[in-house]
Design a protein around this motif. Structure first.
Motif, PDB file in Angstrom:
ATOM      1  N   VAL A   1       0.843  -1.205   0.000  1.00  0.00           N
ATOM      2  CA  VAL A   1       0.000   0.000   0.000  1.00  0.00           C
ATOM      3  C   VAL A   1       0.875   1.251   0.000  1.00  0.00           C
ATOM      4  O   VAL A   1       0.592   2.223  -0.715  1.00  0.00           O
ATOM      5  CB  VAL A   1      -0.938   0.000   1.227  1.00  0.00           C
ATOM      6  CG1 VAL A   1      -1.651   1.350   1.365  1.00  0.00           C
ATOM      7  CG2 VAL A   1      -1.961  -1.120   1.119  1.00  0.00           C
ATOM      8  N   LEU A   2       1.935   1.219   0.789  1.00  0.00           N
ATOM      9  CA  LEU A   2       2.883   2.340   0.832  1.00  0.00           C
ATOM     10  C   LEU A   2       3.458   2.617  -0.552  1.00  0.00           C
ATOM     11  O   LEU A   2       3.482   3.769  -1.017  1.00  0.00           O
ATOM     12  CB  LEU A   2       3.996   2.017   1.825  1.00  0.00           C
ATOM     13  CG  LEU A   2       5.187   2.978   1.907  1.00  0.00           C
ATOM     14  CD1 LEU A   2       4.742   4.358   2.363  1.00  0.00           C
ATOM     15  CD2 LEU A   2       6.249   2.431   2.847  1.00  0.00           C
ATOM     16  N   ALA A   3       3.906   1.574  -1.230  1.00  0.00           N
ATOM     17  CA  ALA A   3       4.510   1.732  -2.559  1.00  0.00           C
ATOM     18  C   ALA A   3       3.476   2.189  -3.590  1.00  0.00           C
ATOM     19  O   ALA A   3       3.758   3.074  -4.414  1.00  0.00           O
ATOM     20  CB  ALA A   3       5.148   0.417  -2.996  1.00  0.00           C
ATOM     21  N   CYS A   4       2.284   1.592  -3.536  1.00  0.00           N
ATOM     22  CA  CYS A   4       1.248   1.930  -4.522  1.00  0.00           C
ATOM     23  C   CYS A   4       0.781   3.375  -4.374  1.00  0.00           C
ATOM     24  O   CYS A   4       0.483   4.043  -5.370  1.00  0.00           O
ATOM     25  CB  CYS A   4       0.065   0.977  -4.384  1.00  0.00           C
ATOM     26  SG  CYS A   4       0.406  -0.698  -4.966  1.00  0.00           S
ATOM     27  N   THR A   5       0.722   3.860  -3.140  1.00  0.00           N
ATOM     28  CA  THR A   5       0.340   5.258  -2.913  1.00  0.00           C
ATOM     29  C   THR A   5       1.353   6.197  -3.543  1.00  0.00           C
ATOM     30  O   THR A   5       0.985   7.207  -4.170  1.00  0.00           O
ATOM     31  CB  THR A   5       0.215   5.546  -1.407  1.00  0.00           C
ATOM     32  OG1 THR A   5      -0.705   4.630  -0.814  1.00  0.00           O
ATOM     33  CG2 THR A   5      -0.270   6.970  -1.165  1.00  0.00           C
ATOM     34  N   GLN A   6       2.637   5.866  -3.395  1.00  0.00           N
ATOM     35  CA  GLN A   6       3.688   6.684  -4.018  1.00  0.00           C
ATOM     36  C   GLN A   6       3.549   6.699  -5.537  1.00  0.00           C
ATOM     37  O   GLN A   6       3.686   7.748  -6.179  1.00  0.00           O
ATOM     38  CB  GLN A   6       5.075   6.146  -3.624  1.00  0.00           C
ATOM     39  CG  GLN A   6       5.388   6.195  -2.153  1.00  0.00           C
ATOM     40  CD  GLN A   6       5.317   7.595  -1.584  1.00  0.00           C
ATOM     41  OE1 GLN A   6       5.879   8.537  -2.135  1.00  0.00           O
ATOM     42  NE2 GLN A   6       4.599   7.739  -0.479  1.00  0.00           N
ATOM     43  N   ILE A   7       3.288   5.538  -6.104  1.00  0.00           N
ATOM     44  CA  ILE A   7       3.146   5.436  -7.564  1.00  0.00           C
ATOM     45  C   ILE A   7       1.944   6.223  -8.053  1.00  0.00           C
ATOM     46  O   ILE A   7       2.014   6.940  -9.062  1.00  0.00           O
ATOM     47  CB  ILE A   7       3.039   3.957  -7.984  1.00  0.00           C
ATOM     48  CG1 ILE A   7       4.360   3.228  -7.699  1.00  0.00           C
ATOM     49  CG2 ILE A   7       2.669   3.837  -9.462  1.00  0.00           C
ATOM     50  CD1 ILE A   7       4.287   1.728  -7.872  1.00  0.00           C
ATOM     51  N   LEU A   8       0.836   6.111  -7.318  1.00  0.00           N
ATOM     52  CA  LEU A   8      -0.385   6.815  -7.709  1.00  0.00           C
ATOM     53  C   LEU A   8      -0.181   8.322  -7.699  1.00  0.00           C
ATOM     54  O   LEU A   8      -0.557   9.030  -8.650  1.00  0.00           O
ATOM     55  CB  LEU A   8      -1.520   6.428  -6.762  1.00  0.00           C
ATOM     56  CG  LEU A   8      -2.883   7.067  -7.039  1.00  0.00           C
ATOM     57  CD1 LEU A   8      -3.414   6.618  -8.405  1.00  0.00           C
ATOM     58  CD2 LEU A   8      -3.886   6.690  -5.941  1.00  0.00           C
ATOM     59  N   LEU A   9       0.440   8.827  -6.650  1.00  0.00           N
ATOM     60  CA  LEU A   9       0.661  10.268  -6.543  1.00  0.00           C
ATOM     61  C   LEU A   9       1.643  10.786  -7.592  1.00  0.00           C
ATOM     62  O   LEU A   9       1.539  11.932  -8.045  1.00  0.00           O
ATOM     63  CB  LEU A   9       1.188  10.604  -5.141  1.00  0.00           C
ATOM     64  CG  LEU A   9       0.196  10.448  -3.987  1.00  0.00           C
ATOM     65  CD1 LEU A   9       0.906  10.572  -2.644  1.00  0.00           C
ATOM     66  CD2 LEU A   9      -0.923  11.490  -4.092  1.00  0.00           C
ATOM     67  N   ALA A  10       2.583   9.948  -7.980  1.00  0.00           N
ATOM     68  CA  ALA A  10       3.642  10.383  -8.909  1.00  0.00           C
ATOM     69  C   ALA A  10       3.399   9.921 -10.338  1.00  0.00           C
ATOM     70  O   ALA A  10       4.301  10.015 -11.182  1.00  0.00           O
ATOM     71  CB  ALA A  10       4.991   9.845  -8.422  1.00  0.00           C
ATOM     72  N   ARG A  11       2.224   9.455 -10.618  1.00  0.00           N
ATOM     73  CA  ARG A  11       1.948   8.821 -11.917  1.00  0.00           C
ATOM     74  C   ARG A  11       2.376   9.680 -13.105  1.00  0.00           C
ATOM     75  O   ARG A  11       3.059   9.205 -14.019  1.00  0.00           O
ATOM     76  CB  ARG A  11       0.453   8.496 -12.015  1.00  0.00           C
ATOM     77  CG  ARG A  11       0.043   7.779 -13.295  1.00  0.00           C
ATOM     78  CD  ARG A  11      -1.411   7.370 -13.237  1.00  0.00           C
ATOM     79  NE  ARG A  11      -1.838   6.796 -14.505  1.00  0.00           N
ATOM     80  CZ  ARG A  11      -2.323   7.474 -15.521  1.00  0.00           C
ATOM     81  NH1 ARG A  11      -2.439   8.805 -15.422  1.00  0.00           N
ATOM     82  NH2 ARG A  11      -2.687   6.869 -16.639  1.00  0.00           N
TER      83      ARG A  11
END
Length: 424
Positions: A212-222
């Protein structure tokens, strides 16, 4: 009459039933103090203008971090920083309305004090401790006179700690990820957080939270990752970044050549990892029969909690803040705004030592003094390192798992402690 006043004051300072009354007075008083600071102390421009220039380029369509730069340097913060300052750019007329920005940060500061009060309440910190929160000159400056982005990361970290204390771990990991998305420094909490998640949930759930931590970073930085992923990761999460020697508050007593050398950086990293491992092996899992038993249980039954001792709110706050303190001690460079990373945590950390009250206050005062010496000197820098190290050593020999755990531990027979706790 005098006796009644004394009893009421005593209740405000020591009775947990009056905690929120005391906290309300502290928050209100600090809010008034903050407005007085805004009224009488001039604003100092450091990074705010650069933040806004970065957003100007972002709004023009630039998504490659290499091309986003401003008066004091390139964009070196993750995507969450950009999204927050895009909103601030809109509210403050592209950053020109500094007074309005200061009021926003004043509200942010008051919110941070309220969040710390909530964290302290759950950790069962004495009421009088709250009186220390408004006393930091440097912290007020960081928020309302400098407008540093560290303030936003701090708010998300504090909200995350409160969520983890409440066992709202799914909420907590998202809030923690938001903190990391503003400033990479929040990663300093990660070692302690992994211990908490592993003990509370086990191996599989810990992996899920990290995902979840990694996916949140990816989503915000897409959008930035699509434009140039390598550029984004290199700038936003550059672990090898070298800060200028002239701005550092710590390690000033080391000569500049040594300070900037790769060997010095590797030595500090080794020290950081070694101390974290030492706390993990011998301090953070004592109530569970030791780290070997925790790992054994976690690997044999990865779908179940690996710990036996309860992960109470005091344990959560103590372990997370200690993890952060270890990272701060071994950071190669600390700029003045970095004091916000742990300023409000020092009263709790000092109370997790066995030092007498006078020594606890002296350590907190020494740290505050060192952060207010500008420019830093070898003496102030040495004092800062010494005080930080003494607090960390005090925690090692004091209450590394919190005072609540220690009191429970003392009340139970040691030989049956883990099993008896697990039944509770």
């Amino acid at each position: 009459m005098q006796s009644s006043v004394f009893k009421y004051v005593r209740a405000l300072l020591f009775d947990q039933h009056y905690f929120w009354f005391t906290a309300s007075l502290v928050v209100l008083g600090d809010a008034i103090l903050t407005q007085l600071i805004l009224r009488f102390v001039p604003y100092t421009e450091i990074d705010w203008e650069t933040y806004m220039v970065h957003i100007d380029l972002y709004l023009k369509g630039e998504r490659d971090y290499v091309n986003i730069t401003g008066p004091t340097g390139p964009l070196v913060y993750p995507a969450g920083h950009v999204h927050i300052h895009r909103i601030l750019h809109l509210i403050t007329d592209a950053g020109r309305n500094v007074a309005q920005a200061q009021q926003i940060y004043a509200g942010l500061y008051v919110l941070s004090v309220a969040l710390v009060c909530a964290i302290y309440k759950k950790a069962k910190v004495p009421n009088w401790t709250l009186l220390l929160l408004p006393l930091s000159k440097r912290l007020h400056s960081i928020f309302v006179l400098r407008l540093f982005n560290d303030c936003w990361s701090l708010i998300f970290v504090q909200a995350a700690i409160l969520a983890f204390q409440s066992a709202w771990d799914d909420v907590g990991i998202v809030l923690f990820s938001l903190a990391v998305s503003v400033k990479m420094s929040a990663i300093l909490y990660l070692p302690g957080l992994l211990v908490i998640l592993f003990k509370r949930h086990g191996l599989f759930a810990t992996f899920r939270h990290i995902l979840v931590l990694a996916c949140t970073q990816i989503l915000l930085a897409r959008s930035f990752l699509i434009a140039n992923a390598k550029s984004y990761l290199r700038n936003a999460f550059d672990l090898s970044r070298v800060f200028l020697y002239k701005w550092t508050v710590n390690w000033r007593f080391v000569d500049e050549r040594t300070f900037l050398s790769p060997a010095w950086a590797k030595g500090l990293l080794l020290g950081h990892v070694t101390v974290l491992i030492a706390f993990g092996l011998s301090r953070w899992c004592r109530g569970d029969g030791g780290v070997a038993r925790v790992l054994q249980r976690g690997l044999r039954q990865p779908g179940r909690p690996a710990g036996l001792a309860p992960v109470d709110p005091d344990y959560v706050a103590t372990v997370l803040m200690t993890s952060n303190l270890i990272g701060i001690i071994f950071a190669r460079s600390l700029h003045y705004q970095f004091y916000s990373w742990y300023s409000q945590q020092l009263p709790l950390l000092a109370q997790r030592t066995r030092f007498p009250f006078i020594m606890q206050m002296a350590l907190i005062g020494a740290i505050e003094y060192a952060w207010n010496v500008y420019p830093s000197t070898p003496l102030s820098s040495g004092l800062l390192l010494a005080a930080n190290l003494v607090i960390l050593l005090g925690i090692w020999f004091g209450y590394p798992e919190g005072k609540v755990f220690f009191k429970t531990f003392k009340s139970l027979p040691r030989r049956i402690y883990p099993e008896e706790l697990s039944q509770k």
